[in-house]
Design an enzyme around this catalytic site. Sequence first.
Site, PDB file in Angstrom:
ATOM      1  N   LYS A  99     -39.063  69.619   8.697  1.00  0.00           N
ATOM      2  CA  LYS A  99     -38.575  68.756   9.435  1.00  0.00           C
ATOM      3  C   LYS A  99     -37.151  68.250   8.559  1.00  0.00           C
ATOM      4  CE  LYS A  99     -40.805  63.831  10.173  1.00  0.00           C
ATOM      5  NZ  LYS A  99     -41.363  62.880   9.954  1.00  0.00           N
ATOM      6  N   SER A 157     -43.454  60.741  14.417  1.00  0.00           N
ATOM      7  CA  SER A 157     -42.283  61.202  14.611  1.00  0.00           C
ATOM      8  C   SER A 157     -41.932  62.668  14.197  1.00  0.00           C
ATOM      9  CB  SER A 157     -41.373  60.240  13.565  1.00  0.00           C
ATOM     10  OG  SER A 157     -42.120  60.732  12.005  1.00  0.00           O
ATOM     11  N   SER A 182     -47.767  60.443  11.928  1.00  0.00           N
ATOM     12  CA  SER A 182     -46.544  60.857  11.995  1.00  0.00           C
ATOM     13  C   SER A 182     -46.738  62.360  12.579  1.00  0.00           C
ATOM     14  CB  SER A 182     -45.295  61.145  11.534  1.00  0.00           C
ATOM     15  OG  SER A 182     -44.818  59.568  12.290  1.00  0.00           O
TER      16      SER A 182
END
Length: 491
Positions: free
Chosen positions: A78, A158, A182
């Site tokens: 990420k 997210s 998330s």
Amino acid sequence: MTDLTDLTIAEARDGLKAKRFTATELTEAYIGAVERGRSLNAYVVETPEKARAMARASDERFARGEERPLEGIPLGIKDLFATEGVHTQACSHILDRFKPAYESTVSANLWADGAVMLGKLNMDEFAMGSSNETSHYGPVTNPWRRQGSNATLVPGGSSGGSAAAVAARLCAGATATDTGGSIRQPAAFTGTAGIKPTYGRCSRWGIVAFASSLDQAGPIARDVRDTAILLKSMASVDPKDTTSVDVPVPDYEAAIGQSVKGLKIGVPREYRLDGVPAEIDALWQKGIDILRDAGAEIVDISLPHTKYALPAYYIVAPAEASSNLARYDGVRYGLRVPGDDIVDMYERTRAAGFGEEVKRRILIGTYVLSAGYYDAYYLKAQKVRTLIKRDFEAVYANGIDAILTPATPSAAFAIGEKAGADPVEMYLNDVFTVTVNMAGLPGLAVPAGLSSEGLPLGLQLIGRPFDEETLFRVGSAIEAAVGTFAPAKWW
Ligand code: GLN
């Protein structure tokens, strides 16, 4: 031979060990998949040369019989994790061209265990969002589609890039972070498994901070076993993060497949919400039936302060965010928009560098922390947080081993569908997940079925502090009953 990208991490690990293929072959298969999957926009940066070099080093290790636990396993990271010399922007314009001179502890742990880096994954800007639509790099496309429809769906957020890349086989597994859901919400939207470990289980060092008292790193992977394998490598106590906790990291994988007989599974009545589609309730019931059939005892429980969790979260998280994001002012990192004087430069830089949702959070956070409003909002939200934590403590003190809830109030929605004028529409996605962050507990999202439109739906298991093992055990029991899920390939 089957496509190497179809193998789970456990299968790839065993195949590499048995020398059925090399780390280089596995990595090349993924590099090709990443290229062919570009239309999904899951990666913001690809690092194929780095991946090839790491895979070569892994093959040398295998030749010497010195392989480590994740040797040669290709992962996506990420964009929130600092990766030395590689684009790290939290998918924000304000961090333009930022390439850190250091590596986050979590990613360093993965490399130290032999994993291979494929690139950086798309996400909501500064991890604020539930659909990946706030990214400076544009939305991510969910590889899943509704039956008979070509509508482009969000992968959740997210960690939308992480979830989409795992579901579409553009990496074997991915790192993600979870401040209010998330990891678990995008996992549920993409038919993948994801765990937010106990607060303090993974070091936050080198992860761009959103809300420091809530942020936790964890993996998203194709099945529960793979999340267990990844978490084992990601977790550590770290002198560079004083909130990381010195508890031994168990062999999580050993919990997979262990019987759930005799475990007490709590079902909280406050999670039955009006307006939640009947198929979410049906999925929850299916999970209850599976665990009861497997020998667990199902217990009705009450978590009375649940309804205050979402409003309290949307005070605590923006408050911390407004403080954490004060450092992006054009002086040290990324973007700088010149101005007449230094204050003008700050203002122009922040106005141009942050997206709308991030600005909204900074405004809310600054407001609830300001003199006069601090007691009415921030302090009150902190008190609510304590009550939420106590609700869980009381239930666990009564012998409950884990709690079963839905992961999300709906299946994946279309791009644009909830990004309208009312931000609360989007915030409601987190209704089942934020409680877990507020209480610092571990939460596992496991796919449990398909919606009437053929989209994946997930269940959530909430555990005692530092008892991720029970979640892996119970999650693998659900998985054993329902199987795993993969989207039909169209990209
Ligand atoms: N959707 C939540 C938010 O926007 C949670 C995000 C997260 O867990 N990083 O704050």
